[in-house]
Design a protein around this motif. Structure first.
Motif, PDB file in Angstrom:
ATOM      1  N   UNK A 474      -5.422  26.000   0.446  1.00  0.00           N
ATOM      2  CA  UNK A 474      -4.962  26.864  -0.692  1.00  0.00           C
ATOM      3  C   UNK A 474      -4.454  28.355  -0.342  1.00  0.00           C
ATOM      4  N   UNK A 475      -5.119  29.175   0.880  1.00  0.00           N
ATOM      5  CA  UNK A 475      -4.386  29.534   0.556  1.00  0.00           C
ATOM      6  C   UNK A 475      -2.706  29.537   0.846  1.00  0.00           C
ATOM      7  N   UNK A 476      -2.064  28.715   1.425  1.00  0.00           N
ATOM      8  CA  UNK A 476      -0.941  28.899   1.770  1.00  0.00           C
ATOM      9  C   UNK A 476       0.097  28.219   0.477  1.00  0.00           C
ATOM     10  N   UNK A 477      -1.129  27.417  -0.581  1.00  0.00           N
ATOM     11  CA  UNK A 477      -0.525  27.069  -1.940  1.00  0.00           C
ATOM     12  C   UNK A 477      -0.264  28.558  -2.894  1.00  0.00           C
ATOM     13  N   UNK A 478      -2.081  29.320  -2.906  1.00  0.00           N
ATOM     14  CA  UNK A 478      -1.363  30.153  -3.142  1.00  0.00           C
ATOM     15  C   UNK A 478      -0.806  31.464  -2.696  1.00  0.00           C
ATOM     16  N   UNK A 479       0.195  31.667  -1.824  1.00  0.00           N
ATOM     17  CA  UNK A 479       1.200  31.799  -1.270  1.00  0.00           C
ATOM     18  C   UNK A 479       2.582  31.484  -2.130  1.00  0.00           C
ATOM     19  N   UNK A 480       2.381  30.119  -1.767  1.00  0.00           N
ATOM     20  CA  UNK A 480       3.512  29.458  -2.332  1.00  0.00           C
ATOM     21  C   UNK A 480       3.881  30.176  -4.075  1.00  0.00           C
ATOM     22  N   UNK A 481       2.886  29.915  -4.717  1.00  0.00           N
ATOM     23  CA  UNK A 481       2.626  30.374  -5.997  1.00  0.00           C
ATOM     24  C   UNK A 481       2.922  31.887  -6.387  1.00  0.00           C
ATOM     25  N   UNK A 482       2.457  32.728  -5.460  1.00  0.00           N
ATOM     26  CA  UNK A 482       3.558  34.155  -5.761  1.00  0.00           C
ATOM     27  C   UNK A 482       4.607  34.172  -5.529  1.00  0.00           C
ATOM     28  N   UNK A 483       4.684  33.677  -4.441  1.00  0.00           N
ATOM     29  CA  UNK A 483       6.135  34.189  -3.893  1.00  0.00           C
ATOM     30  C   UNK A 483       6.936  33.188  -5.020  1.00  0.00           C
ATOM     31  N   UNK A 484       7.049  31.989  -5.712  1.00  0.00           N
ATOM     32  CA  UNK A 484       7.394  31.255  -6.615  1.00  0.00           C
ATOM     33  C   UNK A 484       7.635  32.048  -8.266  1.00  0.00           C
ATOM     34  N   UNK A 485       6.461  32.739  -8.207  1.00  0.00           N
ATOM     35  CA  UNK A 485       6.367  34.003  -9.496  1.00  0.00           C
ATOM     36  C   UNK A 485       7.088  34.493  -9.309  1.00  0.00           C
ATOM     37  N   UNK A 486       7.017  35.366  -8.198  1.00  0.00           N
ATOM     38  CA  UNK A 486       8.246  36.844  -8.179  1.00  0.00           C
ATOM     39  C   UNK A 486       9.519  36.138  -8.201  1.00  0.00           C
ATOM     40  N   UNK A 487       9.553  34.994  -8.048  1.00  0.00           N
ATOM     41  CA  UNK A 487      11.335  34.919  -7.753  1.00  0.00           C
ATOM     42  C   UNK A 487      11.425  34.161  -8.991  1.00  0.00           C
ATOM     43  N   UNK A 488       9.934  33.942 -10.060  1.00  0.00           N
ATOM     44  CA  UNK A 488      11.198  33.571 -11.850  1.00  0.00           C
ATOM     45  C   UNK A 488      10.921  34.808 -12.643  1.00  0.00           C
TER      46      UNK A 488
END
Length: 500
Positions: A474-488
């Motif tokens: 879940x922590x890894x997925x949250x980190x990926x979501x945060x990175x994607x959000x920054x990219x967006x």
């Protein structure tokens, strides 16, 4: 919007607690059948010179040996058929029933080899009957090793599967030692002439009482916990349906699980080629090509195999701690680097160096067989495990089974005693590629099965580790979501209309 399917969390009640007494019985019954399979291979490899003279008397000594070893290899053509047949039945009716059937066929066919009259008595029918018996063996063995490895794997706790699985090939080596030792004992007692006349038959007769003991042990066993869970799911309305069993074609298995199939093929080829080269071909190589005393050569091989018995469970136990992949990788690298030095020592005509060369190959072989029985069943889910593994395993063994015949032919054709070493180096490359591509399965539940533990304390630890693993994911997925959000956000900033 798609409705999210509610997934039931795993609780302590979902962890299977393995009964120690049942586990010991399962390992004993599975290992005995495997020992009987390799008892025959051991006897056959060590009496190949005698069988050549009995069943192919008109040929020269080189052709006699190649013909006898060829009869050993031909049944491997039948093994894939046996694997497909017993694999489908094993996934449909259970592992225990099929293992009881295979040990009956195997023991009777091995016993019958000892009854076949010589070529001098019935002519061409002698080698034909020998071939038919070997083909019956091949058909039954097609479902034997894979079924036994699945049986042990599905009975074992997740954290001890490597150690428990290693006892299966402990049975293989023990069967070899028993077969080879019996050949030496009988040959010594009755003398070479009597051994060629009738003594070679006695080891094959022992297969019948061994088979009866194995059948008794297997018939008394319960079905594996993993298969029982699978049946319960089908009874509760699983889409597979209970009446007709799992309807999965080999084409579907090859399409959905092709990566696991390739890893399985690579592991079986690298393991079994090394196995057959060392334990089936080397006795004939020492006596025929190096003109080494047959008795001394057999005694050296027996001593090597006894040493392997002690190393085998240690490798299995270490694989539970460090993983299966490291042993495949290390074994492959060592095989590539040490094959030539090992055969230089074997060809030295110095007893100590011959022993050292064979011992080096044996330790490398232990790296493979110490983890194979625990690695292969973990590659496929429960409902197709027997079918998929039996198919892939026996297609691979079809290639590996040619090793004694091909090695003998290569040495005879090239007159180069180092050909077996070059052969092993090619196989080492296959093993290395397999080790690189395979996924680690140590300490993990089998696919399609709930976690399994030795006791309630271990079950609690497994459950805690499972929940910790979920948290990390879940922590890894949250980190990926945060990175994607920054990219967006950066992309939105670059677009004038979206930014307004």
């Amino acid at each position: 919007m798609l409705k999210r399917k509610k997934v039931k969390p795993i609780t302590l009640g979902d962890v299977t607690i393995i009964d120690d007494s049942k586990l010991r019985k399962a390992i004993t019954a599975a290992s005995l059948g495997n020992a009987m399979e390799w008892f025959d291979f051991g006897v056959y490899g060590f009496v190949a010179y005698a069988l050549g003279k009995v069943f192919f008397p008109d040929a020269n000594p080189s052709v006699q040996m190649i013909a006898a070893l060829g009869t050993f290899s031909v049944p491997f053509l039948i093994r894939p058929l046996g694997g497909l047949f017993f694999g489908m039945l094993g996934d449909k009716y259970g592992r225990q029933k099929i293992l009881s059937i295979t040990i009956i066929i195997m023991s009777i066919s091995t016993f019958c080899i000892g009854l076949i009259p010589s070529y001098a008595t019935i002519g061409i029918w002698a080698p034909i009957l020998l071939l038919l018996c070997k083909m019956a063996q091949g058909f039954s063995v097609g479902g034997e090793y894979t079924g036994a490895s699945i049986f042990v794997a599905e009975y074992s706790p997740d954290r001890k599967r490597g150690f428990m699985g290693s006892w299966l090939d402990f049975g293989s080596i023990a069967g070899f030692v028993l077969g080879a030792g019996l050949v030496v004992l009988i040959s010594t007692i009755v003398g070479e002439n009597n051994f060629l006349e009738w003594g070679w038959r006695l080891p094959f007769f022992l297969a019948l009482p061994l088979g009866i003991i194995g059948l008794y042990l297997r018939h008394a066993l319960e079905e594996t916990p993993a298969f029982q869970q699978h049946v319960e799911k089908m009874e509760q309305g699983d889409r597979q349906g209970l009446q007709d069993g799992p309807k999965v074609s080999f084409k579907e298995i090859a399409t959905k699980h092709w990566r696991s199939l390739l890893v399985c093929v690579g592991m079986v080829i690298s393991t079994n080629v090394t196995y057959y080269m060392l334990l089936t071909y080397m006795p004939s190589y020492l006596s025929h090509n190096l003109h080494y005393s047959e008795d001394h050569g057999v005694l050296i091989i027996i001593a090597i195999m006894v040493g392997m018995l002690f190393v085998q469970p240690i490798i299995g136990m270490l694989s539970d701690r460090f993983g299966r992949r490291p042993f495949i990788l290390v074994g492959s690298v060592l095989l590539f680097l040490c094959a030539i030095p090992a055969f230089i020592m074997i060809n030295s005509d110095v007893v100590a160096l011959i022993f050292a060369g064979l011992l080096l190959l044996a330790v490398i072989l232990n790296c493979f067989i110490g983890v194979m029985a625990s690695s292969l069943p973990a590659m496929f889910p429960t409902h197709i495990r027997y079918s998929a593994l039996a198919s892939a395993f026996n297609i691979s063994v079809l290639v590996a089974g040619l090793t004694p015949t091909l090695a003998a032919w290569l040495v005879e054709y090239t007159q180069d005693l180092m050909m077996p070493a070059y052969y092993l180096m090619v196989i080492a490359v296959i093993g290395l590629m397999t080790g690189i591509t395979m996924k680690e399965t140590a300490n993990q539940p089998l696919k399609g099965a709930t976690p399994a533990a030795s006791d309630i304390q271990e079950a609690k630890e497994i459950l805690r580790e499972h929940h910790d693993n979920i948290e990390h994911k879940i922590e890894d997925i949250d980190a990926e979501i945060e990175a994607l959000q920054e990219k967006r956000t950066r992309l939105v900033d670059q677009h004038p209309r979206i930014n307004e």
